[in-house]
Design a protein around this motif. Structure first.
Motif, PDB file in Angstrom:
ATOM      1  N   HIS A  35       0.829  -1.208   0.000  1.00 23.51           N
ATOM      2  CA  HIS A  35       0.000   0.000   0.000  1.00 23.51           C
ATOM      3  C   HIS A  35       0.864   1.259   0.000  1.00 23.51           C
ATOM      4  N   THR A 106      -7.668  -5.641   0.519  1.00 22.68           N
ATOM      5  CA  THR A 106      -7.411  -5.712   1.949  1.00 22.68           C
ATOM      6  C   THR A 106      -7.052  -4.348   2.503  1.00 22.68           C
ATOM      7  N   ALA A 107      -7.463  -4.110   3.745  1.00 16.42           N
ATOM      8  CA  ALA A 107      -7.098  -2.870   4.435  1.00 16.42           C
ATOM      9  C   ALA A 107      -6.009  -3.130   5.474  1.00 16.42           C
ATOM     10  N   ARG A 108      -5.465  -4.349   5.440  1.00 14.81           N
ATOM     11  CA  ARG A 108      -4.448  -4.704   6.426  1.00 14.81           C
ATOM     12  C   ARG A 108      -3.095  -4.219   5.973  1.00 14.81           C
ATOM     13  N   GLY A 109      -2.414  -3.515   6.888  1.00 18.12           N
ATOM     14  CA  GLY A 109      -1.043  -3.087   6.646  1.00 18.12           C
ATOM     15  C   GLY A 109      -0.250  -3.429   7.879  1.00 18.12           C
ATOM     16  N   ASP A 110       0.523  -4.501   7.817  1.00 20.82           N
ATOM     17  CA  ASP A 110       1.108  -4.983   9.063  1.00 20.82           C
ATOM     18  C   ASP A 110       2.474  -4.392   9.382  1.00 20.82           C
ATOM     19  N   TRP A 112       4.806  -0.671   8.513  1.00 24.04           N
ATOM     20  CA  TRP A 112       4.792   0.650   7.895  1.00 24.04           C
ATOM     21  C   TRP A 112       6.195   1.254   7.912  1.00 24.04           C
ATOM     22  N   GLY A 113       6.489   2.070   6.910  1.00 20.56           N
ATOM     23  CA  GLY A 113       7.712   2.837   6.916  1.00 20.56           C
ATOM     24  C   GLY A 113       7.554   4.075   7.789  1.00 20.56           C
TER      25      GLY A 113
END
Lengths: 122, 110
Positions: A35, A106-110, A112-113
């Motif tokens: 994402h 999907t809205a999952r972002g496990d 992140w930067g």
């Protein structure tokens, strides 16, 4: 460990273009959808785009459709966001995030930067 | 683009339970799983709950999630001072073919 490092942000004038990069490490990059999410100063999170692990399944937010392009180079473990026709309303911190797996819808972002700031101003 | 609806703020003491609601529709929460993110001041968001009620490893057990119909909620049982942060719900929307985020809820521990 999983690391995502964004780069390419800066100050640009309205109408200009900018390309963001997100260098990934610590996991098998070509096994995950990815994402881009942004956050305007003092505002909430806004999803921008997602790209499938294999690159050809892509979705965009209406606010950036036709102006932004998400892409990836699995050989370089790098995610990109090409931003054209930039507007002041695009001013934000841009984050890349790893999705939960191969799923695109999907809205999952496990992971992140840390984000990169893009400022669009004359 | 529309957002999922969250209260702008919530608060509680360490002996209480703080609950944050997230209201959506049949095309998002009603047909897809809900994820919750925690954003501490000046930092990137962190996944707190995925698939409605699953905690990633390392997330304390005082955080829990639930979903019913077109609404979801995040509960913090016995909030700690380090839980003061902004919390966002998120879900895929089948009509928009994209991710929707809630507007965010700022949690204060009294």
């Amino acid at each position: 460990q999983v690391q995502l490092v964004e780069s390419g942000g800066g100050v640009v004038q309205p109408g200009a273009s900018l390309r963001l990069s997100c260098a990934a490490s610590g996991f098998t990059f070509d096994s995950y959808s990815m994402h881009w999410v942004r956050q305007a100063p003092g505002k909430g999170l806004e999803w921008v785009a997602i790209i499938a692990y294999y690159g050809s399944d892509i979705h965009y937010a209406e606010s950036v459709k036709g102006r932004f392009a998400i892409s990836r180079d699995n050989s370089k473990n790098t995610l990109y966001l090409q931003m054209n026709s930039l507007r002041p309303g695009d001013t934000a911190v841009y984050y890349c995030a790893r999705a939960g797996g191969v799923e695109v819808e999907t809205a999952r972002g496990d992971y992140w930067g840390q984000g990169t700031l893009v400022t669009v101003s004359s | 683009q529309s957002v999922l609806t969250q209260p702008p703020s919530a608060s509680g003491t360490p002996g209480q339970k703080v609950t944050i609601s997230c209201s959506g529709s049949s095309s998002n929460i009603g047909s897809n799983t809900v994820n919750w993110y925690q954003q501490l001041p000046g930092t990137a968001p962190k996944l707190l709950i995925y698939s409605n009620n699953q905690r990633p490893s390392g997330v304390p057990g005082r955080f829990s999630g639930s979903k019913s119909g077109t609404s979801a909620s995040l509960a913090i049982s016995g909030p700690q001072s380090e839980d003061e942060a902004d919390y966002y719900c998120a879900a895929w929307d089948d009509s928009l073919k994209g991710v929707l985020f809630g507007g965010g809820t700022k949690v204060t521990v009294l």
